[in-house]
Design an enzyme around this catalytic site. Structure first.
Site, PDB file in Angstrom:
ATOM      1  N   ARG A  86     -24.085   3.534  22.306  1.00 43.23           N
ATOM      2  CA  ARG A  86     -24.018   4.736  23.140  1.00 43.23           C
ATOM      3  C   ARG A  86     -22.946   4.496  24.202  1.00 43.23           C
ATOM      4  NH1 ARG A  86     -27.238   6.561  27.781  1.00 43.23           N
ATOM      5  NH2 ARG A  86     -27.383   8.840  27.822  1.00 43.23           N
TER       6      ARG A  86
ATOM      7  N   ASN B  64     -25.859  12.912  30.181  1.00 41.09           N
ATOM      8  CA  ASN B  64     -26.797  11.870  30.585  1.00 41.09           C
ATOM      9  C   ASN B  64     -27.760  12.364  31.664  1.00 41.09           C
ATOM     10  OD1 ASN B  64     -27.568   8.920  30.606  1.00 41.09           O
ATOM     11  ND2 ASN B  64     -27.009   9.180  32.768  1.00 41.09           N
ATOM     12  N   GLU B  65     -29.057  12.136  31.461  1.00 44.07           N
ATOM     13  CA  GLU B  65     -30.089  12.419  32.462  1.00 44.07           C
ATOM     14  C   GLU B  65     -29.766  13.685  33.259  1.00 44.07           C
ATOM     15  OE1 GLU B  65     -30.445   8.763  34.682  1.00 44.07           O
ATOM     16  OE2 GLU B  65     -31.048   7.612  32.922  1.00 44.07           O
TER      17      GLU B  65
ATOM     18  N   HIS C 125     -35.520   8.064  28.371  1.00 45.21           N
ATOM     19  CA  HIS C 125     -35.107   6.791  28.955  1.00 45.21           C
ATOM     20  C   HIS C 125     -36.339   6.130  29.564  1.00 45.21           C
ATOM     21  CE1 HIS C 125     -30.693   8.364  29.440  1.00 45.21           C
ATOM     22  NE2 HIS C 125     -31.139   8.364  28.197  1.00 45.21           N
TER      23      HIS C 125
ATOM     24  N   TYR D 298     -37.996   3.406  31.727  1.00 43.66           N
ATOM     25  CA  TYR D 298     -37.930   2.393  32.777  1.00 43.66           C
ATOM     26  C   TYR D 298     -39.318   2.265  33.420  1.00 43.66           C
ATOM     27  CZ  TYR D 298     -32.902   2.465  31.983  1.00 43.66           C
ATOM     28  OH  TYR D 298     -31.654   2.369  31.414  1.00 43.66           O
TER      29      TYR D 298
ATOM     30  N   GLU E 237     -32.293   4.839  26.406  1.00 47.15           N
ATOM     31  CA  GLU E 237     -32.063   3.754  27.360  1.00 47.15           C
ATOM     32  C   GLU E 237     -33.399   3.084  27.649  1.00 47.15           C
ATOM     33  OE1 GLU E 237     -30.250   4.640  31.083  1.00 47.15           O
ATOM     34  OE2 GLU E 237     -28.641   5.845  30.221  1.00 47.15           O
TER      35      GLU E 237
ATOM     36  N   TRP F  86     -30.056  -0.645  27.641  1.00 40.00           N
ATOM     37  CA  TRP F  86     -29.079  -0.527  28.739  1.00 40.00           C
ATOM     38  C   TRP F  86     -28.963  -1.897  29.397  1.00 40.00           C
ATOM     39  CZ3 TRP F  86     -26.117   3.618  30.411  1.00 40.00           C
ATOM     40  CH2 TRP F  86     -25.357   3.363  31.550  1.00 40.00           C
TER      41      TRP F  86
END
Length: 541
Positions: free
Chosen positions: A82, A159-160, A226, A228, A255, A284
């Site tokens: 990516r 992105n996001e 993503h 996290y 990610e 990531w």
């Protein structure tokens, strides 16, 4: 992942206990020209299932590193990458020529290229961020670099695209972006990132994904979450992904990391669930993180020989890339449109020969569409091992045995992956190492709860300069290496190996070189019991 991350939601919302299992989304006819979605699965142009196993690379900030980064991650087993691009609104624009070069580099390394517009990161909350509509403008602007690449390229819209403020607009904004992309003639698989800085703690994407998917006239959209700090338990990870699978909606983990400022993500659960559900993931990120999240680097200083603990976990651990990655079948069939290989490079020459390494240089190859990479292969009898791949006409090879003849072959590759039928070879004989008893090592330890630093000084007690060196020792207490300076340091299990940087390559007779390491404690620290320099035992001082 932004260089400067906003604070995630202060408390995780409880996951709903009832799984929505409504009727499956309708499926349109397969586009047939490239990647496409069928029955909730991402298929390549040959109709074969494709599961992403790759990493993110920050091309927008480290364009000069991209060719080597892609070659290195491919060598480590990745099947996709990516790529961070900029629309020009927040960072320097990656124009059509640059995008075409990136696509060529992906194809040269037989990687599926996921291109993302990064300037949308945290829109509504992050100063300077732009809406998805601006990302669509950018994709239309660079369309010439993307036409005909549907077999190799997936377009990640932005992105996001929303932070924690205004995230309810995600559904309409994403639907409009997809509609505009299709109206502009794009037939690529599109990828839609979640809001809430990609983590979707509000479940906006999870709950509205069926409507967004149905709004794509080609039914060719993949959803990306993503993971996290919001995803810090196995139950949360599995529940979120299960809901997409149950509704036959394609989803990937675009990610994730092994640590984060907003909490400690459960990377083991993320990787295990992805394997169990046969879903893609992209870690990531390769290297170059800043702003306090340097711990997310997979490789230290873009050096594939210095994987971090996170890098070793992603590539080499259970459910990791090496264990689960499969190359896209479009590369296996050689369907690239270009079948003419480049010429062989010029005969290499060797310089800066040491006991453990040498610098190789060669004359450039030629090709009708351009040479994008050179593969350096070490030949040991009938065995060949790829040492590195580089876009330049030179490479530093390290980790060689002292006083030994090593043969290297160099091949050229073009953007379609064609390799020169002949190689150019050179044999390099490394210099000898120091004799036993000609060295002493001082290991000065500084420690604190959970971590340590060590200053390591190597003294040459012999009468000859040591040009090129390799220091080996073992951590005595289960420590984990995080970083190093003034040397390249790698760890495998408890074993640690240090080799020099260019400025620490020579230890003069009677002189010293020093380097430092930093790491996490594994329940105890201590000074290593023994050191060997180029295979010879050293005294401790």
């Amino acid at each position: 992942m932004s260089r400067k991350l906003a604070t995630a939601a202060g408390a995780l919302l409880a996951l709903a206990t009832t799984m929505f299992t409504g009727p499956p989304a309708a499926q349109a006819a397969e586009p047939g020209t490239g990647f496409h979605v069928r029955d909730g699965r991402l298929l390549d142009a040959n109709g074969n299932d494709f599961v992403m196993r790759g990493v993110n690379h920050a091309h927008a900030w480290y364009a000069a590193r991209t060719g080597q980064a892609l070659a290195d991650t491919k060598a480590l087993g990745a099947n996709s990458a990516r790529i961070v691009l900029s629309t020009g609104d927040r960072w320097t624009k990656n124009d059509s020529a640059d995008v075409a070069k990136v696509v060529g580099q992906c194809r040269a390394n037989r990687l599926v290229c996921v291109l993302e517009a990064h300037d949308t990161t945290g829109y509504g909350e992050q100063s300077g961020a732009v809406p998805l509509s601006r990302a669509v403008d950018y994709w239309i602007e660079v369309r010439s670099a993307l036409e005909g690449q549907e077999k190799y390229v997936i377009l990640n819209l932005g992105n996001e695209p929303h932070g924690n403020v205004g995230h309810s607009a995600w559904t309409a904004d994403t639907t409009n972006a997809i509609t505009r992309m299709r109206a502009a003639g794009f037939t690529h698989t599109l990828m839609a990132d979640a809001p809430n800085w990609g983590q979707d703690w509000s479940f906006t994407m999870r709950d509205n994904a069926p409507a967004v998917f149905a709004a794509d006239p080609q039914r060719n959209t993949v959803f990306s979450v993503h993971m996290y700090g919001v995803f810090d338990t196995a139950a949360e990870v599995r529940d979120y992904l299960d809901r997409f699978v149950a509704r036959r909606l394609p989803v990937v983990v675009g990610e994730f990391g092994d640590d984060h400022s907003d909490g400690n993500p459960d990377e083991d659960a993320i990787m295990a669930a992805s394997r169990g559900l046969n879903l893609g993931y992209l870690g990531w990120s390769w290297s170059g993180n800043g702003g306090g999240v340097e711990y997310l680097d997979l490789a230290t200083g873009f050096d594939a020989s210095r994987l971090t603990a996170w890098g070793r976990r992603l590539f080499e651990g259970p459910d990791g890339i090496k264990q689960t990655s499969r190359e896209a079948s479009v590369y296996a069939t050689g369907d690239s449109g270009d079948t003419r290989p480049p010429t062989a490079p010029g005969a290499p020459t060797a310089s800066d020969v040491t006991s453990t390494g040498a610098r190789l240089s060669w004359a450039a190859s030629t090709d009708d569409t351009g040479v994008t990479a050179y593969d350096v292969i070490r030949v040991d009898g009938t065995r060949e091992t790829r040492v590195t791949s580089t876009a330049t006409t030179g490479a530093l090879v390290t980790g060689l045995a002292p006083a030994t003849a090593h043969t290297f072959a160099v091949y050229a590759r073009d953007a379609a992956g064609n390799r020169s039928p002949r190689s150019a070879t050179v044999t390099v004989t490394t210099t000898g190492g120091p004799t036993a008893g000609a060295c002493a090592v001082a290991y000065r330890l500084q420690e604190w709860t959970g971590g340590f630093n060590a200053d390591v000084t190597i003294r040459n007690t012999g009468t000859r300069d040591i040009t090129g060196w390799q220091l080996d020792f073992a951590f005595p207490g289960g420590q984990t290496l995080n970083s190093a300076w003034n040397a390249k340091v790698v760890q495998q299990g408890s074993q640690v190996r240090a080799t020099p940087e260019p400025w620490t390559g020579t230890i003069p007779a009677g002189g010293t070189v020093s380097f430092g390491i930093s790491g996490k404690s594994g329940g105890g620290n201590g000074v290593p019991a023994a050191f060997t320099l180029n295979g010879a035992s050293c005294a401790r001082s």
